[in-house]
Design a protein around this motif. Structure first.
Motif, mmCIF file in Angstrom:
data_model
loop_
_atom_site.group_PDB
_atom_site.id
_atom_site.type_symbol
_atom_site.label_atom_id
_atom_site.label_comp_id
_atom_site.label_asym_id
_atom_site.label_seq_id
_atom_site.Cartn_x
_atom_site.Cartn_y
_atom_site.Cartn_z
ATOM 1 N N SER A 1 0.870 -1.244 0.104
ATOM 2 C CA SER A 1 -0.141 -0.147 -0.104
ATOM 3 C C SER A 1 0.853 1.416 -0.102
ATOM 4 O O SER A 1 0.456 2.202 -0.422
ATOM 5 C CB SER A 1 -0.884 0.014 1.094
ATOM 6 O OG SER A 1 -0.219 0.184 2.552
ATOM 7 N N GLU A 2 1.877 1.150 0.625
ATOM 8 C CA GLU A 2 2.830 2.353 0.682
ATOM 9 C C GLU A 2 3.926 2.492 -0.411
ATOM 10 O O GLU A 2 4.404 3.590 -0.529
ATOM 11 C CB GLU A 2 3.484 2.211 1.971
ATOM 12 C CG GLU A 2 2.551 2.471 3.441
ATOM 13 C CD GLU A 2 1.844 4.098 3.270
ATOM 14 O OE1 GLU A 2 2.245 4.892 2.934
ATOM 15 O OE2 GLU A 2 0.635 3.882 3.806
ATOM 16 N N ARG B 1 1.755 -8.704 -5.273
ATOM 17 C CA ARG B 1 0.221 -8.719 -5.097
ATOM 18 C C ARG B 1 -0.340 -9.865 -6.131
ATOM 19 O O ARG B 1 -1.417 -10.370 -5.470
ATOM 20 C CB ARG B 1 -0.590 -7.239 -5.674
ATOM 21 C CG ARG B 1 -1.961 -7.349 -5.299
ATOM 22 C CD ARG B 1 -2.512 -6.035 -5.611
ATOM 23 N NE ARG B 1 -2.260 -4.952 -4.338
ATOM 24 C CZ ARG B 1 -1.413 -3.968 -4.598
ATOM 25 N NH1 ARG B 1 -0.972 -3.827 -5.558
ATOM 26 N NH2 ARG B 1 -1.255 -3.232 -3.575
ATOM 27 N N ASP C 1 -4.209 -5.450 3.235
ATOM 28 C CA ASP C 1 -3.756 -4.257 2.029
ATOM 29 C C ASP C 1 -4.952 -3.377 1.720
ATOM 30 O O ASP C 1 -5.058 -2.513 1.497
ATOM 31 C CB ASP C 1 -3.429 -5.055 0.859
ATOM 32 C CG ASP C 1 -3.054 -4.382 -0.302
ATOM 33 O OD1 ASP C 1 -2.748 -3.152 -0.150
ATOM 34 O OD2 ASP C 1 -3.181 -4.913 -1.382
ATOM 35 N N ARG D 1 -5.325 0.446 2.562
ATOM 36 C CA ARG D 1 -5.672 1.416 1.238
ATOM 37 C C ARG D 1 -6.797 2.212 1.536
ATOM 38 O O ARG D 1 -7.028 3.169 0.685
ATOM 39 C CB ARG D 1 -5.593 0.605 0.055
ATOM 40 C CG ARG D 1 -4.526 0.264 -0.301
ATOM 41 C CD ARG D 1 -4.586 -1.072 -1.335
ATOM 42 N NE ARG D 1 -5.247 -0.715 -2.693
ATOM 43 C CZ ARG D 1 -5.275 -1.292 -3.959
ATOM 44 N NH1 ARG D 1 -5.235 -2.558 -3.895
ATOM 45 N NH2 ARG D 1 -5.698 -0.658 -5.033
#
Length: 344
Positions: free
Chosen positions: A160-161, A171, A223, A227
């Motif tokens: 996410s970052e 992913r 995740d 987000r």
């Protein structure tokens, strides 16, 4: 003349009449079709035909008082509520059936305080219990949580970052792992840990196999939660001079605490009910074993499978008792997890 708007959240008498009338008419018509007009039989077919006729009659009755948009809205609401009722009925039936079949074993204290080392297949349910399986389940899931929680949350933070080609690749791998059959995970840990490393059947091997199944669930759920954290909170942290990882630690993770707890609970629910990986890596034993590094260990799902396969009714009753204990244990862990997730 001003238009009169009706509160759509309220329920009118005509709404109830339409619902009850459609249900009664559909049931009567289906009974007539199955008994007089067509050579149909079977409960499932009756329910399907009854439900289709109910939707058609309900839409017809609502159309007498509402326009087309309202008819479609009511029809969609009925379908959604019907699906929710179906899922709830399935859950209630499973829980009720398990508790009913376990009614002969749950009242006995020995079920929770004894193992099966001194109980035989023909012994009554007052002898022997599932204490060894309860301890094994807790030990295995503790090992799996110790592995999956830090790895899963760190991986979710990375996804996410730090967006980029590598995070998209990770992913994709995680999404593919969610469809990994449990028997494949068990075989992988069996070959690498039990055979090649020579660890043997043990709780640590079972915990590793369970962690393989839990990890993608925790990563994907965490995740999604991370987000959803508002970007304005991160921007405010950056504006105050905080770095990226300090922002993650003090802003992102505390904001998503409840969602991260849900991710861990979902992973735990997936791992605590696994049977085939435990069978391949932990072995099977009727005795208590609290050492996860040495010796076979059994879990509640595996004990349930072993008991219900027996032709003896006493063993089958113990199997349903083990399943009921597993449900109670999952409920307790869920309550503890939600309580920890609500703490500030």
């Amino acid at each position: 003349m001003d238009e009169q708007f009706r509160d759509t959240s309220s329920v009118r008498r005509t709404d109830v009449f339409a619902l009850v009338g459609a249900l009664a008419g559909a049931t009567a018509t289906t009974a007539l079709i199955f008994t007089r007009l067509a050579p149909f039989n079977g409960v499932i077919g009756f329910v399907v035909v009854d439900y289709v006729l109910f939707l058609a009659l309900y839409a017809l009755l609502v159309s007498f008082d509402e326009n087309g948009l309202a008819v479609r809205d009511r029809l969609a609401a009925v379908v959604v509520h019907s699906l929710a009722l179906l899922v709830l009925s399935a859950l209630v039936s499973v829980v009720t059936y398990t508790l009913w079949r376990a009614r002969t074993t749950l009242p006995h204290l020995n079920l929770y305080t004894q193992d099966m080392s001194k109980a035989g297949p023909v012994d009554p349910v007052t002898v022997g219990g599932v204490l060894h399986a309860m301890a094994g389940t807790l030990i295995m899931i503790a090992i799996a949580l110790a592995i999956t929680v830090p790895l899963g949350i760190v991986c979710a933070v990375f996804l996410s970052e730090i967006p980029g080609p590598f995070s998209r690749f990770v992913r994709t791998i995680v999404e593919a792992m969610t469809a990994l059959p449990s028997i494949v995970a068990g075989l992988f840990v069996y070959v690498t840990v039990v055979v090649l490393l020579g660890v043997g059947f043990s709780g640590i091997a079972a915990g590793l196999a369970i962690s393989v199944m839990m990890l993608p669930i925790v990563i994907r759920s965490a995740d999604v939660v991370l987000r959803l954290v508002p970007g304005t909170l991160k921007e405010a942290s950056y504006a105050l001079g905080a770095g990226q990882w300090r922002t993650v630690w003090h802003v992102t993770l505390p904001t998503a605490r409840s969602g991260l707890t849900t991710a861990v609970i979902l992973g735990t629910a997936r791992g605590i009910g696994e049977t085939s990986p435990v069978l391949l890596t932990a072995g099977l034993t009727p005795r208590m074993n609290l050492n996860p590094l040495e010796g076979p260990m059994v879990s509640l799902p595996l004990a349930t499978l072993t008991f219900v396969k027996s032709p003896q009714p006493e063993m089958v009753a113990r199997g349903f008792g083990a399943a009921a204990v597993l449900m109670i244990l999952v409920l307790i862990l869920f309550a503890i997890g939600r309580a920890l997730g609500r703490k500030g």
